[in-house]
Design a protein around this motif. Structure first.
Motif, PDB file in Angstrom:
ATOM      1  N   GLN A 162      -6.948  38.019  19.389  1.00 45.52           N
ATOM      2  CA  GLN A 162      -8.295  36.312  19.266  1.00 45.52           C
ATOM      3  C   GLN A 162      -7.201  35.562  20.137  1.00 45.52           C
ATOM      4  N   VAL A 163      -7.259  34.818  20.804  1.00 49.58           N
ATOM      5  CA  VAL A 163      -6.815  33.441  21.765  1.00 49.58           C
ATOM      6  C   VAL A 163      -7.511  32.397  21.587  1.00 49.58           C
ATOM      7  N   GLN A 164      -7.292  31.086  21.442  1.00 52.29           N
ATOM      8  CA  GLN A 164      -7.802  30.261  21.144  1.00 52.29           C
ATOM      9  C   GLN A 164      -7.309  29.464  22.492  1.00 52.29           C
ATOM     10  N   LEU A 165      -8.072  28.544  23.468  1.00 54.79           N
ATOM     11  CA  LEU A 165      -8.685  27.572  24.853  1.00 54.79           C
ATOM     12  C   LEU A 165      -8.638  26.834  24.429  1.00 54.79           C
ATOM     13  N   VAL A 166      -7.643  25.232  24.935  1.00 51.41           N
ATOM     14  CA  VAL A 166      -7.693  24.109  24.420  1.00 51.41           C
ATOM     15  C   VAL A 166      -7.610  23.171  25.885  1.00 51.41           C
ATOM     16  N   GLU A 167      -8.159  23.121  26.628  1.00 51.47           N
ATOM     17  CA  GLU A 167      -8.032  21.918  28.028  1.00 51.47           C
ATOM     18  C   GLU A 167      -8.167  20.963  28.180  1.00 51.47           C
ATOM     19  N   SER A 168      -7.250  20.245  28.833  1.00 54.87           N
ATOM     20  CA  SER A 168      -6.626  18.286  28.153  1.00 54.87           C
ATOM     21  C   SER A 168      -5.969  18.422  30.032  1.00 54.87           C
ATOM     22  N   GLY A 169      -6.501  16.522  30.107  1.00 60.20           N
ATOM     23  CA  GLY A 169      -6.044  15.938  31.297  1.00 60.20           C
ATOM     24  C   GLY A 169      -6.339  16.022  32.362  1.00 60.20           C
ATOM     25  N   GLY A 170      -8.432  16.448  32.314  1.00 61.33           N
ATOM     26  CA  GLY A 170      -9.157  15.959  32.836  1.00 61.33           C
ATOM     27  C   GLY A 170      -9.539  14.919  33.494  1.00 61.33           C
ATOM     28  N   GLY A 171     -10.348  13.371  34.099  1.00 64.39           N
ATOM     29  CA  GLY A 171     -10.211  12.643  34.471  1.00 64.39           C
ATOM     30  C   GLY A 171     -11.038  12.317  35.674  1.00 64.39           C
ATOM     31  N   LEU A 172     -11.240  10.547  35.473  1.00 64.88           N
ATOM     32  CA  LEU A 172     -11.528  10.012  36.886  1.00 64.88           C
ATOM     33  C   LEU A 172     -10.635   9.412  37.742  1.00 64.88           C
ATOM     34  N   VAL A 173     -10.428  10.173  39.354  1.00 63.85           N
ATOM     35  CA  VAL A 173      -9.708   9.990  40.682  1.00 63.85           C
ATOM     36  C   VAL A 173     -10.209   9.780  41.417  1.00 63.85           C
ATOM     37  N   GLN A 174      -9.100   8.788  42.251  1.00 64.38           N
ATOM     38  CA  GLN A 174     -10.186   9.005  43.785  1.00 64.38           C
ATOM     39  C   GLN A 174      -9.348   9.837  44.464  1.00 64.38           C
ATOM     40  N   ALA A 175      -9.953   9.941  45.336  1.00 65.92           N
ATOM     41  CA  ALA A 175     -10.210  10.933  46.397  1.00 65.92           C
ATOM     42  C   ALA A 175      -8.452  10.899  47.198  1.00 65.92           C
ATOM     43  N   GLY A 176      -7.979  12.029  47.037  1.00 61.62           N
ATOM     44  CA  GLY A 176      -6.594  11.985  47.102  1.00 61.62           C
ATOM     45  C   GLY A 176      -5.684  12.061  46.293  1.00 61.62           C
ATOM     46  N   GLY A 177      -5.690  11.514  45.756  1.00 59.93           N
ATOM     47  CA  GLY A 177      -4.955  11.898  44.479  1.00 59.93           C
ATOM     48  C   GLY A 177      -4.912  13.099  43.630  1.00 59.93           C
ATOM     49  N   SER A 178      -4.494  12.911  42.632  1.00 66.84           N
ATOM     50  CA  SER A 178      -3.223  14.238  41.677  1.00 66.84           C
ATOM     51  C   SER A 178      -4.030  14.221  40.195  1.00 66.84           C
ATOM     52  N   LEU A 179      -3.985  15.318  39.192  1.00 63.32           N
ATOM     53  CA  LEU A 179      -4.672  15.374  38.055  1.00 63.32           C
ATOM     54  C   LEU A 179      -3.979  16.674  37.572  1.00 63.32           C
ATOM     55  N   ARG A 180      -3.015  16.460  36.299  1.00 62.47           N
ATOM     56  CA  ARG A 180      -2.562  18.325  35.762  1.00 62.47           C
ATOM     57  C   ARG A 180      -3.601  18.659  34.814  1.00 62.47           C
ATOM     58  N   LEU A 181      -3.450  19.625  34.359  1.00 68.32           N
ATOM     59  CA  LEU A 181      -4.143  20.251  33.437  1.00 68.32           C
ATOM     60  C   LEU A 181      -3.845  20.853  32.823  1.00 68.32           C
TER      61      LEU A 181
END
Length: 122
Positions: free
Chosen positions: A1-20
């Protein structure tokens, strides 16, 4: 069994960066090929990127190639997705999931996170 929890999303302007990030529980995480997927409103869930357990092999959807980078740290049981040069069309809920086969059959992937929202404003 594996449980997965994502984080790091959000609102960003075009051309910007995010790390999930995707934190996994379960000892077998390090043996799985893992992937990122996304689902935009009114659209089907689609493949974004995958990475082998050994980190040697990565695959990307054409729409994100050259802008996104998938990585993992098996010691930390964590999967990452670095997203650069974000575009409005990247807006979606992003999911980590696995194990991922080759070819990728989304309906056959057993473990999914709850998803994290990424919104790119133009």
């Amino acid at each position: 069994q594996v449980q997965l929890v994502e984080s790091g999303g959000g609102l960003v302007q075009a051309g910007g960066s995010l790390r999930l990030s995707c934190a996994a529980s379960g000892r077998t995480f390090s043996t799985y090929r893992m992937g990122w997927f996304r689902q935009a409103p009114g659209k089907e869930r689609e493949f974004v990127a995958s990475i082998s357990w050994s980190v040697r092999d990565t695959f990307y959807a054409d729409s994100v190639k050259g802008r996104f980078a998938i990585s993992r740290d098996n010691a930390k049981n964590t999967l990452y997705l670095q997203m650069n040069g974000l575009k409005a069309e990247d807006t979606a809920v992003y999911y980590c999931a696995g194990p991922v086969g080759d070819p990728v059959y989304i309906s056959q992937i057993p473990y999914w996170g709850q998803g994290t929202q990424v919104t790119v404003s133009s």
